[in-house]
Design a protein around this motif. Structure first.
Motif, short mmCIF file in Angstrom:
data_model
loop_
_atom_site.label_atom_id
_atom_site.label_comp_id
_atom_site.label_asym_id
_atom_site.label_seq_id
_atom_site.Cartn_x
_atom_site.Cartn_y
_atom_site.Cartn_z
N ASN A 60 33.21 37.72 39.95
CA ASN A 60 33.35 39.01 39.29
C ASN A 60 33.06 40.15 40.26
O ASN A 60 33.79 41.14 40.30
CB ASN A 60 32.41 39.09 38.07
CG ASN A 60 32.69 40.29 37.22
OD1 ASN A 60 33.79 40.49 36.73
ND2 ASN A 60 31.67 41.11 37.04
N ARG A 61 32.01 40.01 41.07
CA ARG A 61 31.69 41.03 42.09
C ARG A 61 32.83 41.14 43.10
O ARG A 61 33.21 42.24 43.50
CB ARG A 61 30.39 40.69 42.81
CG ARG A 61 29.14 41.07 42.06
CD ARG A 61 27.88 40.95 42.93
NE ARG A 61 27.71 39.63 43.52
CZ ARG A 61 27.10 38.60 42.93
NH1 ARG A 61 26.59 38.74 41.72
NH2 ARG A 61 26.98 37.44 43.55
N SER A 62 33.38 40.00 43.51
CA SER A 62 34.42 40.02 44.55
C SER A 62 35.71 40.70 44.10
O SER A 62 36.47 41.18 44.93
CB SER A 62 34.70 38.60 45.05
OG SER A 62 35.47 37.88 44.12
N VAL A 63 35.96 40.71 42.79
CA VAL A 63 37.18 41.36 42.29
C VAL A 63 36.90 42.76 41.75
O VAL A 63 37.77 43.39 41.16
CB VAL A 63 37.90 40.50 41.22
CG1 VAL A 63 38.37 39.19 41.80
CG2 VAL A 63 37.03 40.29 39.98
N GLY A 64 35.67 43.23 41.93
CA GLY A 64 35.32 44.58 41.49
C GLY A 64 35.04 44.70 40.01
O GLY A 64 35.11 45.80 39.45
N GLY A 65 34.72 43.58 39.36
CA GLY A 65 34.40 43.61 37.93
C GLY A 65 33.08 44.32 37.68
O GLY A 65 32.21 44.36 38.54
N VAL A 66 32.94 44.86 36.49
CA VAL A 66 31.73 45.59 36.14
C VAL A 66 30.56 44.63 35.89
O VAL A 66 30.76 43.49 35.49
CB VAL A 66 31.94 46.49 34.90
CG1 VAL A 66 33.00 47.53 35.16
CG2 VAL A 66 32.27 45.66 33.67
N GLY A 68 27.85 42.87 33.92
CA GLY A 68 27.82 42.52 32.50
C GLY A 68 29.21 42.33 31.90
O GLY A 68 29.38 42.36 30.68
N SER A 69 30.21 42.11 32.75
CA SER A 69 31.59 41.92 32.29
C SER A 69 31.69 40.84 31.23
O SER A 69 31.04 39.80 31.31
CB SER A 69 32.47 41.53 33.48
OG SER A 69 33.73 41.08 33.05
N ALA A 70 32.53 41.07 30.24
CA ALA A 70 32.78 40.07 29.21
C ALA A 70 33.37 38.80 29.82
O ALA A 70 33.22 37.71 29.25
CB ALA A 70 33.72 40.64 28.15
N HIS A 71 34.01 38.91 30.97
CA HIS A 71 34.55 37.73 31.66
C HIS A 71 33.42 36.77 32.04
O HIS A 71 33.60 35.56 31.99
CB HIS A 71 35.31 38.13 32.93
CG HIS A 71 36.64 38.74 32.69
ND1 HIS A 71 37.78 38.00 32.43
CD2 HIS A 71 37.03 40.03 32.69
CE1 HIS A 71 38.81 38.81 32.28
NE2 HIS A 71 38.39 40.05 32.43
N THR A 72 32.28 37.31 32.45
CA THR A 72 31.17 36.46 32.90
C THR A 72 30.44 35.79 31.74
O THR A 72 29.61 34.92 31.94
CB THR A 72 30.14 37.26 33.73
OG1 THR A 72 29.53 38.25 32.91
CG2 THR A 72 30.80 37.90 34.94
N LYS A 73 30.79 36.19 30.53
CA LYS A 73 30.18 35.62 29.33
C LYS A 73 31.14 34.73 28.56
O LYS A 73 30.78 34.16 27.53
CB LYS A 73 29.70 36.74 28.41
CG LYS A 73 28.72 37.69 29.05
CD LYS A 73 28.44 38.83 28.09
CE LYS A 73 27.77 39.99 28.77
NZ LYS A 73 27.64 41.13 27.85
N GLY A 74 32.41 34.65 29.02
CA GLY A 74 33.39 33.81 28.35
C GLY A 74 34.05 34.46 27.16
O GLY A 74 34.63 33.79 26.31
#
Length: 125
Positions: A60-66, A68-74
């Protein structure tokens, strides 16, 4: 169980939701999200190509995601989209399936149902 969802899904496989740095991590997607996305795909009648599903915090960090991104929580996916006809079909089907957090970019549509996020949001990238 999450693995049973993928076994029975007409449209999706676990690999589509894997973080690129963690094979099998698509199993960390929330079943409520996947059922709703499956319904949206059935309604849309256009393919949903998943650009990004589950993300490790590192990816997530490598793609510039915020943070607490919802992606990191599924709870999120980015669906490839590069024409208006598909964009309309995808967005309408997501709304029909009960999603209320949608981000629109030139080449993808973000959707999530993260319960910790503010509801009823549509944004542009």
């Amino acid at each position: 169980m999450i693995s049973e969802f993928y076994d029975q899904s007409e449209f999706f496989s676990v690999e589509e939701f894997d973080s690129p740095d963690d094979p099998g991590s698509g199993l960390q997607m929330h079943i409520s999200f996947l059922h709703r996305l499956d319904l949206a795909r059935r309604v849309a009648k256009v393919p949903f190509v998943i650009n990004s599903g589950f993300r490790t915090k590192k990816h997530n960090r490598s793609v510039g995601g915020v943070l607490g991104s919802a992606h990191t929580k599924g709870y999120a996916a980015d669906i490839k989209c590069n024409n208006n006809a598909d964009r309309i079909a995808i967005i309408q089907s997501l709304l029909d399936a009960g999603f209320n957090r949608i981000g629109i970019a030139k080449t993808f549509i973000h959707v999530d149902n993260d319960p910790s996020k503010v509801k009823n949001r549509i944004w542009l990238y």
